[in-house]
Scaffold this active site. Structure first.
Site, PDB file in Angstrom:
ATOM      1  N   ASP A 121      25.960  13.057 -11.816  1.00 17.40           N
ATOM      2  CA  ASP A 121      27.005  14.067 -12.044  1.00 17.40           C
ATOM      3  C   ASP A 121      28.291  13.544 -11.421  1.00 17.40           C
ATOM      4  O   ASP A 121      28.263  12.871 -10.378  1.00 17.40           O
ATOM      5  CB  ASP A 121      26.608  15.404 -11.410  1.00 17.40           C
ATOM      6  CG  ASP A 121      27.338  16.571 -12.049  1.00 17.40           C
ATOM      7  OD1 ASP A 121      26.683  17.381 -12.739  1.00 17.40           O
ATOM      8  OD2 ASP A 121      28.581  16.679 -11.878  1.00 17.40           O
ATOM      9  N   ARG A 150      15.522  29.288 -20.525  1.00 15.83           N
ATOM     10  CA  ARG A 150      16.309  30.440 -20.103  1.00 15.83           C
ATOM     11  C   ARG A 150      16.546  30.344 -18.607  1.00 15.83           C
ATOM     12  O   ARG A 150      15.652  29.896 -17.865  1.00 15.83           O
ATOM     13  CB  ARG A 150      15.548  31.750 -20.368  1.00 15.83           C
ATOM     14  CG  ARG A 150      15.447  32.149 -21.806  1.00 15.83           C
ATOM     15  CD  ARG A 150      14.344  33.158 -21.980  1.00 15.83           C
ATOM     16  NE  ARG A 150      13.070  32.606 -21.527  1.00 15.83           N
ATOM     17  CZ  ARG A 150      11.937  33.315 -21.387  1.00 15.83           C
ATOM     18  NH1 ARG A 150      11.922  34.592 -21.643  1.00 15.83           N
ATOM     19  NH2 ARG A 150      10.819  32.736 -20.984  1.00 15.83           N
ATOM     20  N   HIS A 172      15.212  44.609 -26.161  1.00 19.57           N
ATOM     21  CA  HIS A 172      15.518  45.500 -25.044  1.00 19.57           C
ATOM     22  C   HIS A 172      17.003  45.840 -25.092  1.00 19.57           C
ATOM     23  O   HIS A 172      17.837  44.936 -25.018  1.00 19.57           O
ATOM     24  CB  HIS A 172      15.178  44.840 -23.708  1.00 19.57           C
ATOM     25  CG  HIS A 172      13.733  44.438 -23.619  1.00 19.57           C
ATOM     26  ND1 HIS A 172      12.721  45.355 -23.461  1.00 19.57           N
ATOM     27  CD2 HIS A 172      13.135  43.238 -23.730  1.00 19.57           C
ATOM     28  CE1 HIS A 172      11.569  44.728 -23.460  1.00 19.57           C
ATOM     29  NE2 HIS A 172      11.782  43.431 -23.624  1.00 19.57           N
ATOM     30  N   CYS A 202      25.523  31.196 -22.510  1.00 21.04           N
ATOM     31  CA  CYS A 202      25.185  30.638 -23.823  1.00 21.04           C
ATOM     32  C   CYS A 202      25.376  31.546 -25.024  1.00 21.04           C
ATOM     33  O   CYS A 202      26.111  31.191 -25.933  1.00 21.04           O
ATOM     34  CB  CYS A 202      23.783  30.061 -23.775  1.00 21.04           C
ATOM     35  SG  CYS A 202      23.745  28.643 -22.670  1.00 21.04           S
ATOM     36  N   ARG A 208      28.461  33.979 -15.477  1.00 22.02           N
ATOM     37  CA  ARG A 208      29.241  33.638 -16.668  1.00 22.02           C
ATOM     38  C   ARG A 208      29.035  34.674 -17.775  1.00 22.02           C
ATOM     39  O   ARG A 208      27.924  34.948 -18.175  1.00 22.02           O
ATOM     40  CB  ARG A 208      28.868  32.225 -17.158  1.00 22.02           C
ATOM     41  CG  ARG A 208      29.387  31.137 -16.227  1.00 22.02           C
ATOM     42  CD  ARG A 208      29.028  29.746 -16.708  1.00 22.02           C
ATOM     43  NE  ARG A 208      27.655  29.389 -16.432  1.00 22.02           N
ATOM     44  CZ  ARG A 208      27.126  28.189 -16.699  1.00 22.02           C
ATOM     45  NH1 ARG A 208      27.866  27.241 -17.255  1.00 22.02           N
ATOM     46  NH2 ARG A 208      25.869  27.929 -16.414  1.00 22.02           N
TER      47      ARG A 208
HETATM   48  P1  NAD Z   1      26.706  23.358 -16.244  1.00 19.22           P
HETATM   49  O1  NAD Z   1      28.126  23.667 -16.375  1.00 19.22           O
HETATM   50  O2  NAD Z   1      25.831  24.144 -15.299  1.00 19.22           O
HETATM   51  O3  NAD Z   1      26.526  21.813 -15.853  1.00 19.22           O
HETATM   52  C1  NAD Z   1      27.170  20.751 -16.467  1.00 19.22           C
HETATM   53  C2  NAD Z   1      27.303  19.621 -15.447  1.00 19.22           C
HETATM   54  O4  NAD Z   1      27.813  18.462 -16.104  1.00 19.22           O
HETATM   55  C3  NAD Z   1      28.273  19.926 -14.308  1.00 19.22           C
HETATM   56  O5  NAD Z   1      27.612  19.771 -13.064  1.00 19.22           O
HETATM   57  C4  NAD Z   1      29.398  18.895 -14.472  1.00 19.22           C
HETATM   58  O6  NAD Z   1      29.952  18.471 -13.253  1.00 19.22           O
HETATM   59  C5  NAD Z   1      28.657  17.771 -15.184  1.00 19.22           C
HETATM   60  N1  NAD Z   1      29.518  16.843 -15.926  1.00 19.22           N
HETATM   61  C6  NAD Z   1      30.509  17.127 -16.817  1.00 19.22           C
HETATM   62  N2  NAD Z   1      31.036  15.986 -17.310  1.00 19.22           N
HETATM   63  C7  NAD Z   1      30.355  14.961 -16.745  1.00 19.22           C
HETATM   64  C8  NAD Z   1      30.427  13.542 -16.873  1.00 19.22           C
HETATM   65  N3  NAD Z   1      31.291  12.945 -17.694  1.00 19.22           N
HETATM   66  N4  NAD Z   1      29.598  12.792 -16.118  1.00 19.22           N
HETATM   67  C9  NAD Z   1      28.719  13.368 -15.287  1.00 19.22           C
HETATM   68  N5  NAD Z   1      28.592  14.704 -15.134  1.00 19.22           N
HETATM   69  C10 NAD Z   1      29.397  15.500 -15.861  1.00 19.22           C
HETATM   70  O7  NAD Z   1      26.105  23.446 -17.718  1.00 19.22           O
HETATM   71  P2  NAD Z   1      24.644  23.924 -18.178  1.00 19.22           P
HETATM   72  O8  NAD Z   1      24.527  25.393 -18.055  1.00 19.22           O
HETATM   73  O9  NAD Z   1      23.629  23.031 -17.558  1.00 19.22           O
HETATM   74  O10 NAD Z   1      24.744  23.600 -19.744  1.00 19.22           O
HETATM   75  C11 NAD Z   1      24.764  22.286 -20.215  1.00 19.22           C
HETATM   76  C12 NAD Z   1      24.544  22.323 -21.714  1.00 19.22           C
HETATM   77  O11 NAD Z   1      23.240  22.816 -22.012  1.00 19.22           O
HETATM   78  C13 NAD Z   1      25.508  23.244 -22.478  1.00 19.22           C
HETATM   79  O12 NAD Z   1      25.787  22.664 -23.725  1.00 19.22           O
HETATM   80  C14 NAD Z   1      24.713  24.528 -22.667  1.00 19.22           C
HETATM   81  O13 NAD Z   1      25.124  25.257 -23.789  1.00 19.22           O
HETATM   82  C15 NAD Z   1      23.323  23.973 -22.866  1.00 19.22           C
HETATM   83  N6  NAD Z   1      22.245  24.890 -22.478  1.00 19.22           N
HETATM   84  C16 NAD Z   1      22.346  25.635 -21.333  1.00 19.22           C
HETATM   85  C17 NAD Z   1      21.300  26.478 -20.951  1.00 19.22           C
HETATM   86  C18 NAD Z   1      21.392  27.329 -19.714  1.00 19.22           C
HETATM   87  O14 NAD Z   1      20.501  28.150 -19.505  1.00 19.22           O
HETATM   88  N7  NAD Z   1      22.403  27.209 -18.879  1.00 19.22           N
HETATM   89  C19 NAD Z   1      20.129  26.525 -21.732  1.00 19.22           C
HETATM   90  C20 NAD Z   1      20.054  25.731 -22.886  1.00 19.22           C
HETATM   91  C21 NAD Z   1      21.114  24.913 -23.251  1.00 19.22           C
HETATM   92  C1  UGA Z   2      19.336  32.094 -23.688  1.00 18.18           C
HETATM   93  C2  UGA Z   2      18.133  31.827 -24.588  1.00 18.18           C
HETATM   94  O1  UGA Z   2      17.129  32.821 -24.375  1.00 18.18           O
HETATM   95  C3  UGA Z   2      17.533  30.451 -24.317  1.00 18.18           C
HETATM   96  O2  UGA Z   2      16.470  30.180 -25.229  1.00 18.18           O
HETATM   97  C4  UGA Z   2      18.629  29.400 -24.503  1.00 18.18           C
HETATM   98  O3  UGA Z   2      18.138  28.111 -24.179  1.00 18.18           O
HETATM   99  C5  UGA Z   2      19.799  29.735 -23.594  1.00 18.18           C
HETATM  100  O4  UGA Z   2      20.297  31.068 -23.885  1.00 18.18           O
HETATM  101  C6  UGA Z   2      20.927  28.778 -23.804  1.00 18.18           C
HETATM  102  O5  UGA Z   2      21.121  28.264 -24.867  1.00 18.18           O
HETATM  103  O6  UGA Z   2      21.591  28.583 -22.807  1.00 18.18           O
HETATM  104  P1  UGA Z   2      19.685  32.853 -21.148  1.00 18.18           P
HETATM  105  O7  UGA Z   2      21.119  32.963 -21.508  1.00 18.18           O
HETATM  106  O8  UGA Z   2      19.289  32.171 -19.907  1.00 18.18           O
HETATM  107  O9  UGA Z   2      18.873  32.115 -22.349  1.00 18.18           O
HETATM  108  O10 UGA Z   2      19.097  34.318 -21.033  1.00 18.18           O
HETATM  109  P2  UGA Z   2      18.349  35.382 -21.978  1.00 18.18           P
HETATM  110  O11 UGA Z   2      17.129  35.805 -21.287  1.00 18.18           O
HETATM  111  O12 UGA Z   2      18.216  34.919 -23.358  1.00 18.18           O
HETATM  112  O13 UGA Z   2      19.394  36.593 -21.927  1.00 18.18           O
HETATM  113  C7  UGA Z   2      20.707  36.476 -22.452  1.00 18.18           C
HETATM  114  C8  UGA Z   2      21.387  37.824 -22.414  1.00 18.18           C
HETATM  115  O14 UGA Z   2      20.797  38.736 -23.343  1.00 18.18           O
HETATM  116  C9  UGA Z   2      21.310  38.523 -21.052  1.00 18.18           C
HETATM  117  O15 UGA Z   2      22.541  39.132 -20.779  1.00 18.18           O
HETATM  118  C10 UGA Z   2      20.218  39.564 -21.234  1.00 18.18           C
HETATM  119  O16 UGA Z   2      20.358  40.690 -20.405  1.00 18.18           O
HETATM  120  C11 UGA Z   2      20.437  39.941 -22.692  1.00 18.18           C
HETATM  121  N1  UGA Z   2      19.201  40.477 -23.316  1.00 18.18           N
HETATM  122  C12 UGA Z   2      18.132  39.683 -23.532  1.00 18.18           C
HETATM  123  C13 UGA Z   2      19.177  41.809 -23.717  1.00 18.18           C
HETATM  124  O17 UGA Z   2      20.154  42.561 -23.538  1.00 18.18           O
HETATM  125  N2  UGA Z   2      18.042  42.280 -24.333  1.00 18.18           N
HETATM  126  C14 UGA Z   2      16.952  41.499 -24.558  1.00 18.18           C
HETATM  127  O18 UGA Z   2      15.967  41.998 -25.135  1.00 18.18           O
HETATM  128  C15 UGA Z   2      16.994  40.172 -24.147  1.00 18.18           C
END
Ligand code: NAD
Ligand code: UGA
Length: 448
Positions: A30, A160, A260, A269, A337
């Site tokens: 990172d 999630r 729900h 996301c 977020r």
């Molecule tokens: P995040 O913001 O928590 O983390 C991203 C990290 O990447 C940061 O620590 C940042 O410093 C680092 N970074 C950015 N540019 C960089 C570079 N050039 N070199 C090295 N490090 C670098 O993001 P996140 O929540 O982990 O999400 C990452 C991706 O995964 C997004 O596209 C998101 O949509 C997807 N995603 C997130 C979730 C989730 O639950 N948060 C679930 C599924 C998919």
């Molecule tokens: C969601 C997806 O569930 C993951 O599969 C996906 O990988 C992720 O986004 C992503 O792309 O980052 P997450 O955002 O962690 O995961 O949380 P969820 O459990 O899906 O909830 C998202 C939002 O929907 C929350 O605000 C939750 O309260 C709301 N929610 C969820 C409802 O209001 N009702 C439900 O029945 C379910």
């Protein structure tokens, strides 16, 4: 197999930790120095159940290491890109791909010609991004164009927050977008430990994999918004949305999950991904009304919840004390977020209310947010409730499910509870003579 994961956020850190648990040698990179310094000391920058133990265990056994140096990718056979893809600052909803493309450019410098490499996007990226990554690499490294052992793939993540480790270790499916048999074989080998646990692995082209990710998130967002609309109807006509959800969910074609009702979906996301998907339609000049309707409905929902609160405090909300339990977008995370609370709380303050809050994951980052600058924070739930005019359950943390309702009743000035997650039972509340309001049913007072 040596693996590099670029990005140590929710997805990068969980991916790196889980893959190291399978015995792969993983380096997580990172460019945020303080994050990496913390991780080197086993301090986890996010609240995610189970992650700390996994990081500690695998750092100790040396399967997992951390670095700020992108050059560390040079020894890896597989390089994951797991950096953020937030909405662009232009406000058009498009995904901002600058982190993905910057990481790609950084990685390009260290791609060795003699060893085979697979560069995989784990970040959620719009359709066409994999091809663009390929184009960037070839433009910077024309020497790789004829290299038969170098590939780009898409492997979107479906975890999630709050149950990220379990989701990674026991996924419903693993989706891999590939352009060659060799890439497919490498991914098959990588995910063999999951496949042995019977997780289905599907192989597609790059574009399909990219679309599957957005389509899945948008579909779940539609499901949530749908049940929230049904809740609005039940509140007016009678009926109970929880029974409606149960009745619908028993149909195998619909399923009970993500039905729900609540204050609207939040998190890092669903909001950004629905916006980005809508923007892909616009960019390609394809009419789309469904996703746009969900985006608009969800935005409006947060304001309508604030209005519901205002109504409960009739004749006036001004100077009334409201205690909010839970401010994160869902339980078991400290992630704020796009949490609905970031809209609801400022709106209540604008209307003149005094807002107190409690959250089990509270940390110093919460008070830095401008949306919360007038909120008074409490460590103890009953202290937070004491002499309040209204108690609002915003996030369904387990800690709130077992609250002693007699004590809550005693502590409140006016015994009104608004439960935005329906974690309590209307009948129990009736017995206690608490004015109880939830989502998707008429409260006892309204029925009289
Ligand atoms: P995040 O913001 O928590 O983390 C991203 C990290 O990447 C940061 O620590 C940042 O410093 C680092 N970074 C950015 N540019 C960089 C570079 N050039 N070199 C090295 N490090 C670098 O993001 P996140 O929540 O982990 O999400 C990452 C991706 O995964 C997004 O596209 C998101 O949509 C997807 N995603 C997130 C979730 C989730 O639950 N948060 C679930 C599924 C998919
Ligand atoms: C969601 C997806 O569930 C993951 O599969 C996906 O990988 C992720 O986004 C992503 O792309 O980052 P997450 O955002 O962690 O995961 O949380 P969820 O459990 O899906 O909830 C998202 C939002 O929907 C929350 O605000 C939750 O309260 C709301 N929610 C969820 C409802 O209001 N009702 C439900 O029945 C379910």
């Amino acid at each position: 197999m040596k693996i590099a994961v670029v990005g140590a956020g929710y997805v990068g850190l969980v991916t790196a930790s889980c893959l190291s648990e399978f015995g792969y040698e993983v380096i997580c990179i990172d460019n945020n120095k303080s994050k990496i310094n913390q991780l080197k000391k086993n301090i986890i920058p996010i609240y995610e159940p189970g992650l700390s133990d996994l990081v500690k265990k695998n750092s100790k056994s040396k399967y997992l290491s951390f670095s700020t140096q992108i050059s560390s990718v040079k020894d890896a056979k597989i390089i994951f890109i797991a950096v953020g893809t937030p909405s662009s600052r232009r406000g058009d909803g498009e995904a901002d791909l600058k982190y993905v493309f910057n990481a790609t450019k950084d990685i390009s410098k260290y791609l060795t010609k003699d060893k085979d490499k697979l560069i995989i996007t784990k970040s959620t990226v719009p359709v066409g991004t994999g091809n663009e990554i390929q184009r960037i690499i070839y433009s910077l490294r024309p020497d790789l164009i004829n290299n038969k052992d170098y590939f780009v793939a898409s492997n979107p993540e479906f975890l999630r927050e709050g149950s990220a480790i379990e989701d990674f270790m026991r996924p419903d499916r693993v989706v891999c977008g590939v352009t060659s048999r060799k890439a497919q074989e490498t991914l098959k080998e990588l995910y063999r430990p999951l496949n042995l646990r019977e997780a289905p692995i599907i192989f597609t082209d790059l574009e399909s994999a990219e679309i599957i990710k957005y389509a899945s998130n948008a579909f779940l967002a539609i499901k949530i918004s749908f049940i929230n609309e049904m809740a609005n109807l039940c509140e007016k006509t009678g009926g109970n949305v929880q029974m409606v959800a149960k009745g619908m969910g028993l149909d195998n074609r619909i399923g009970p999950k993500f039905l729900h009702p609540g204050p609207g979906f939040g998190g890092s996301c669903f909001p950004k991904d629905t916006r980005a998907l809508y923007s892909s339609f616009k960019k390609n000049k394809i009419k789309n009304t469904l996703i746009k309707a969900v985006i608009d409905f969800n935005e409006h929902r947060k304001i309508s919840i604030a209005n519901k609160i205002k109504k409960l405090l009739k004749p006036k909300i001004k100077k009334k004390v409201i205690t909010i339990l839970g401010v994160t977008f869902k339980p078991n995370t400290d992630d704020l977020r796009e949490s609905p609370s970031l809209v609801i709380i400022p709106q209540l303050i604008k209307l003149g209310a005094i807002v107190r809050a409690h959250d089990p994951a509270f940390n110093s980052e919460f008070i830095k947010l401008k949306e919360f600058n007038k909120v008074k924070w409490y460590k103890n739930v009953l202290e937070a409730i004491k002499n309040s005019d209204l108690l609002v359950i915003h996030t369904e943390w387990n800690e709130y499910r077992g609250l002693d309702l007699l004590k809550v009743k005693k502590a409140l000035k006016r015994t009104i509870i608004l439960d935005l997650r329906n974690i309590f039972n209307l009948e129990d509340m009736k017995k206690l003579n608490i004015s109880y309001h939830g989502i998707g049913f008429k409260s006892q007072n309204e029925k009289k």
